[in-house]
Design a protein around this motif. Sequence first.
Motif, short mmCIF file in Angstrom:
data_model
loop_
_atom_site.label_atom_id
_atom_site.label_comp_id
_atom_site.label_asym_id
_atom_site.label_seq_id
_atom_site.Cartn_x
_atom_site.Cartn_y
_atom_site.Cartn_z
N VAL A 48 26.05 33.38 47.71
CA VAL A 48 26.62 33.21 49.05
C VAL A 48 27.98 32.51 48.96
N GLN A 49 28.08 31.51 48.11
CA GLN A 49 29.34 30.78 48.00
C GLN A 49 30.45 31.66 47.43
N ILE A 50 30.11 32.54 46.49
CA ILE A 50 31.13 33.44 45.94
C ILE A 50 31.58 34.45 47.00
N LEU A 51 30.61 35.04 47.72
CA LEU A 51 30.95 36.06 48.72
C LEU A 51 31.76 35.47 49.87
N SER A 52 31.52 34.19 50.17
CA SER A 52 32.20 33.57 51.32
C SER A 52 33.44 32.79 50.88
N ALA A 53 33.95 33.10 49.69
CA ALA A 53 35.23 32.56 49.21
C ALA A 53 35.22 31.05 49.05
N GLN A 54 34.05 30.51 48.70
CA GLN A 54 33.98 29.06 48.47
C GLN A 54 33.90 28.73 46.99
N ALA A 61 32.65 42.95 40.37
CA ALA A 61 33.53 43.39 41.45
C ALA A 61 32.91 43.03 42.79
N VAL A 62 33.70 42.44 43.67
CA VAL A 62 33.19 42.01 44.98
C VAL A 62 34.19 42.43 46.06
N THR A 63 33.68 43.12 47.08
CA THR A 63 34.49 43.43 48.25
C THR A 63 33.75 42.95 49.49
N VAL A 64 34.41 42.10 50.30
CA VAL A 64 33.81 41.57 51.52
C VAL A 64 34.78 41.87 52.66
N LEU A 65 34.32 42.63 53.65
CA LEU A 65 35.17 43.06 54.78
C LEU A 65 36.47 43.68 54.25
N GLY A 66 36.34 44.47 53.20
CA GLY A 66 37.48 45.19 52.66
C GLY A 66 38.40 44.37 51.78
#
Length: 277
Positions: A48-54, A61-66
Amino acid sequence: MNDSAIRVRGLRKTYGSTTAVAGLDLDVRRGETLAVLGPNGAGKSTTVQILSAQLPRDGGAVTVLGTDPAGADRRFRSRLGIVSQTANDLLELTVAEVVRHFAAYYPRPRDPGRVLDEVGLAGQAKQKLRQLSGGQRRRVDVALGVVGNPELLFLDEPTTGFDPEARRRFWDLIRSLAADGTTILLTTHYLDEAEALADRIAVIAAGRIRASGTVADLVDDREVTVAWRDGAKTTDTPTALIAELSAAHGGEIPGLTVTRPSLEDAYLRLTGQETAA
Ligand SMILES: Nc1ncnc2c1ncn2[C@@H]1O[C@H](COP(=O)(O)OP(=O)(O)OP(=O)(O)O)[C@@H](O)[C@H]1O
Ligand SMILES: [Mg+2]
């Protein structure tokens, strides 16, 4: 843009010699509510922390909201809502102050007074955070996560410490956000919460996804347990077995119960925590 809110391939994160995330793949569609389940230390909060830029990642490879959260700017962050597992440190501010303060960070915030109502803190608006109970403080965390009217909401064990009424109220809030099109990624140890809120569930253990899908996908419905006073049997044709038993008993079967596998059974099987029943 396509309909993917989150796309993760081969995500890796280590802390020294500890591997927290070990090649994790995950997809969340826009508007979907995904619940992530897994034992303590499975890698849920790290993900969660990685996906939410924390938190930066070590690989994958990670893409979140483009966008790749590794290069996230303030505008990207303003599209997210985050309720993390770590406590906040604004203890000398009042509930109303802290919610208004956070609302000001976002371009299209929700009304702070309405948010306090929704999380059941209207009566504590003038109290300092320091003076709140544990569950009330957690409600503040939830208020701060939703006040920015996020497109994508991350909730890391949001209802830990909530009383049953607060939990129901929180579920209502999440359902209304989901109905408005908010994408939600939720971690929880409460399987009933996952069943109540999630469109899909992902089970993670030791930094990897073990299975994902709807509750029906995860639960093996072929193992129905039929028990009666003198015995018990597991079968995929319970109706036929009951007919047989009924004939043998000349009608009523004493002490008959029929139990279908639960999400908990599936969870314990997938995380290798099965106990001898
Ligand atoms: N800041 C850190 N420094 C070192 N190790 C860490 C750190 N954060 C997490 N870890 C380790 O990484 C692993 C995954 O931790 P994480 O917090 O992601 O688990 P979790 O699934 O959120 O667990 P829980 O259900 O207890 O919240 C654990 O082994 C943990 O000890
Ligand atoms: Mg955690």
